[in-house]
Design an enzyme around this catalytic site. Structure first.
Site, short mmCIF file in Angstrom:
data_model
loop_
_atom_site.label_atom_id
_atom_site.label_comp_id
_atom_site.label_asym_id
_atom_site.label_seq_id
_atom_site.Cartn_x
_atom_site.Cartn_y
_atom_site.Cartn_z
N LYS A 110 19.97 7.31 0.73
CA LYS A 110 19.53 6.42 1.54
C LYS A 110 19.07 4.93 0.78
CE LYS A 110 15.36 4.38 3.99
NZ LYS A 110 13.99 4.62 4.01
N GLU A 133 -1.66 -8.90 8.52
CA GLU A 133 -0.32 -9.41 8.60
C GLU A 133 -0.51 -10.44 9.72
OE1 GLU A 133 3.00 -6.61 9.26
OE2 GLU A 133 3.07 -6.21 7.02
N ARG A 177 16.10 -2.46 2.74
CA ARG A 177 15.02 -2.77 1.50
C ARG A 177 15.83 -2.99 0.30
NH1 ARG A 177 12.14 0.99 2.52
NH2 ARG A 177 11.15 -0.13 4.18
N SER A 183 0.93 -1.28 -0.04
CA SER A 183 0.05 -0.11 0.07
C SER A 183 0.85 1.05 0.03
CB SER A 183 -0.79 0.03 1.14
OG SER A 183 0.12 -0.21 2.49
N ASN A 184 2.29 1.06 0.10
CA ASN A 184 3.05 2.24 0.20
C ASN A 184 3.69 2.44 -1.13
OD1 ASN A 184 5.71 3.34 0.62
ND2 ASN A 184 5.59 2.89 2.83
N GLU A 185 3.38 3.71 -1.80
CA GLU A 185 3.94 4.06 -3.05
C GLU A 185 5.29 4.39 -3.07
OE1 GLU A 185 2.10 7.66 -4.53
OE2 GLU A 185 3.08 7.55 -6.61
N ASP A 235 8.32 -6.75 4.02
CA ASP A 235 8.20 -6.35 5.53
C ASP A 235 9.36 -6.00 6.14
OD1 ASP A 235 6.42 -6.04 7.57
OD2 ASP A 235 6.44 -8.13 8.41
N GLY A 254 8.87 6.81 8.27
CA GLY A 254 8.95 6.18 9.50
C GLY A 254 9.97 6.45 10.70
P1 IMP Z 1 6.53 -2.07 6.87
O1 IMP Z 1 5.58 -2.96 7.61
O2 IMP Z 1 7.46 -3.16 6.14
O3 IMP Z 1 5.93 -1.22 6.11
O4 IMP Z 1 7.40 -1.33 8.07
C1 IMP Z 1 7.30 -1.47 9.18
C2 IMP Z 1 7.51 0.12 10.10
O5 IMP Z 1 8.90 -0.08 10.07
C3 IMP Z 1 7.17 0.93 9.25
O6 IMP Z 1 5.92 1.54 9.93
C4 IMP Z 1 8.38 1.95 9.64
O7 IMP Z 1 7.84 2.65 10.95
C5 IMP Z 1 9.47 1.00 9.81
N1 IMP Z 1 10.46 1.10 8.76
C6 IMP Z 1 10.43 0.12 7.84
N2 IMP Z 1 11.37 0.39 6.95
C7 IMP Z 1 11.70 1.72 7.14
C8 IMP Z 1 12.74 2.54 6.57
O8 IMP Z 1 13.30 2.34 5.74
N3 IMP Z 1 12.79 3.83 7.32
C9 IMP Z 1 12.11 4.07 8.33
N4 IMP Z 1 11.25 3.31 9.15
C10 IMP Z 1 11.06 2.20 8.50
#
Ligand code: IMP
Length: 180
Positions: free
Chosen positions: A158, A34, A164, A6-8, A63, A139
């Site tokens: 970054k 999840e 990632r 859902s993250n662009e 994730d 984040g």
């Molecule tokens: P997600 O479920 O993979 O989207 O990531 C879980 C949480 O980890 C996100 O809501 C962010 O708060 C944190 N997160 C994951 N990757 C990053 C990043 O590259 N930078 C900063 N926070 C991250």
């Protein structure tokens, strides 16, 4: 192949890298449930399993989470919830007076190839900053120090060193190897 997220921002980052590998990816913009687990790997694998019951063609998900050494790996698999509840300010407060500020981000890519699921991981080591630095970014970017800058202060740079990026690189490399 589809990237379900859902993250662009995540999609754009993956798309750019996929192009370097001459791999076509499409965005399937969708939120999904999840399952809870203590390991990111297990969460990603189970999420992909559940999704594969509906989506029969190849796809991948990603994730990630932040793991802080002095907090025994917290927030780890709960990163998204912790970010939404206490956020960067909350982590800075939890870390007040703590000398060991080592932390890492971990990402897991789970790929469904049409019959089975494979996972790929990526880790980037850094430290929790003493204060929030650089307002922009995703984040925990403004509190994650990589060298002497936070991820939020690094801008696009970054994406060259992130967890990632590393997980996606392993994943795209494995696809290329199988094609030849
Ligand atoms: P997600 O479920 O993979 O989207 O990531 C879980 C949480 O980890 C996100 O809501 C962010 O708060 C944190 N997160 C994951 N990757 C990053 C990043 O590259 N930078 C900063 N926070 C991250």
């Amino acid at each position: 192949m589809k990237f379900i997220t859902s993250n662009e921002g995540k999609f754009r980052e993956a798309k750019e890298l996929a192009e370097m590998f001459s791999i076509e990816i499409e965005w399937l913009r969708m939120e999904y449930e999840e399952p809870q687990a203590l390991e990111l790997e297990e969460i990603a694998r189970k999420s992909a399993e559940i999704l594969s019951e509906k989506i029969k063609e190849p796809f991948f998900i990603e994730d990630s989470g932040l793991f802080i050494e002095a907090l025994n790996g917290f927030p780890g698999p709960y990163s998204s919830y912790v970010f939404k509840t206490i956020g960067n300010e909350g982590i800075i407060k939890l870390m007040a007076g703590i000398k060991n500020r080592k932390a890492y981000f971990k990402a897991i890519v789970a790929y469904f190839d049409g019959s089975k699921i494979k996972t790929f991981d990526g880790i980037v080591h850094g430290e929790i900053a003493l204060e929030i630095r650089g307002r922009k970014g995703f984040g925990f970017d403004p509190i994650f120090l990589y060298g002497d800058r936070t991820f939020a202060e690094m801008g696009e740079e970054k994406n060259l060193v992130s967890h990632r990026r590393k997980a996606l690189e392993k994943f795209f490399t494995s696809i290329k190897v199988r094609q030849h």
